[in-house]
Scaffold this active site. Sequence first.
Site, PDB file in Angstrom:
ATOM      1  N   CYS A  96       0.847  -1.195   0.000  1.00 43.64           N
ATOM      2  CA  CYS A  96       0.000   0.000   0.000  1.00 43.64           C
ATOM      3  C   CYS A  96       0.884   1.247   0.000  1.00 43.64           C
ATOM      4  O   CYS A  96       1.873   1.311   0.740  1.00 43.64           O
ATOM      5  CB  CYS A  96      -0.892  -0.017   1.243  1.00 43.64           C
ATOM      6  SG  CYS A  96      -1.826   1.483   1.527  1.00 43.64           S
ATOM      7  N   CYS A  97       0.534   2.221  -0.822  1.00 43.85           N
ATOM      8  CA  CYS A  97       1.149   3.549  -0.728  1.00 43.85           C
ATOM      9  C   CYS A  97       0.023   4.565  -0.560  1.00 43.85           C
ATOM     10  O   CYS A  97      -1.085   4.217  -0.148  1.00 43.85           O
ATOM     11  CB  CYS A  97       2.049   3.854  -1.912  1.00 43.85           C
ATOM     12  SG  CYS A  97       1.212   4.039  -3.509  1.00 43.85           S
ATOM     13  N   ALA A  98       0.276   5.805  -0.867  1.00 41.99           N
ATOM     14  CA  ALA A  98      -0.726   6.838  -0.596  1.00 41.99           C
ATOM     15  C   ALA A  98      -1.991   6.650  -1.430  1.00 41.99           C
ATOM     16  O   ALA A  98      -3.106   6.712  -0.921  1.00 41.99           O
ATOM     17  CB  ALA A  98      -0.138   8.223  -0.829  1.00 41.99           C
TER      18      ALA A  98
END
Length: 363
Positions: A96-98
């Site tokens: 997961c990133c932003a």
Amino acid sequence: MDLAYSYQNIQHLLINNIPIIDVRAPIEFNQGAMPNAINLPLMNDDERMMVGTCYKQHGSDKAIQLGHQLVCGDTKAKRIHAWREACSQFPQGYICCARGGLRSHIVQQWLKDIGIRYPLIEGGYKVLRQTVIETLNELVERPIILVGGCTGNGKTALVRSLSDGVDLEGFAHHRGSSFGRTTQAQFSQATFENHLTVDMLKKAQYQTRWVFEDEGRAIGANSLPESLRNNMAQASLVVVEDPFERRIERLKEEYFDRMTHDFITLYGEEKGWQVYSDYLHHGLFAIRRRLGSQREAQLSTLLDGALKEQQITGDTRAHFSWLTPLLIEYYDPMYRYQLSKKQEKIMYRGSYEDVIKWLQVNK
């Protein structure tokens, strides 16, 4: 295979504690994170700031180029090793990133290059956070009962003992008063809401109502989410009324015995004692305006005497010298005034044990 966004499968991920390898920078993670996330960033805070500045000044291509220059060689190898270890430990997890964009795709590709196929969350933390907000707004529409009572009536312990109880103070890492600090740092507002909502989401499978402690608008630095606060304002109330002697013994255990132990365990004997002393003085100082400067000074002198006696004898009952008048003169009148404005919402009054029985019977 990537996790396509849907309300249901994000909820499934949160309910089942499916691990999230969050590759955002630490500053982003600290501003808001999920309970089941571990932070293994692609870029640290300084690297992220440099890439962001480059993006604003020179555009996307130059920023990407700089990012690859900053995260290369040994730095890149160490981060890939950390991701590989996490993938091995959490084979059912997600990256997961932003926003599910470049960073998570880069990490996914670098893992693929070493033979690891690992899915990512499309939409990233933004989608997780939006799901939490929507979920909480739905969950708080269920019936709510509040547990009230003067300080020391064991309201928090009572709520924790119930299958449909939700411990707001536990998630806030704060007990809600001027003496409410604990040895755990408070979460950011978003992380507090995330932990609270995930707990409620898990319980929602088996419960049809919520029992909360009767709280103000904020618990330390964390504010109650608006939707929850609005529904709590309309909720019914049960009031715990235990004898004063029982209340003060509870407060002795919680605020003096436990806090002495926790501070000394965390900081060591000498520093722990000083932090404990500062904690009590700060709590008293925080309400000096309501007490009046003269009364605050008098109670502070009694507090100093109690600390000396505790340090010599180990007996925390010495603190009753200032705690008893503080309850009688300040905390009890304040709560009774607040309660007087909620009389029509009170469904039941009784001892700690009687209130538990009433809540169990009246589900």
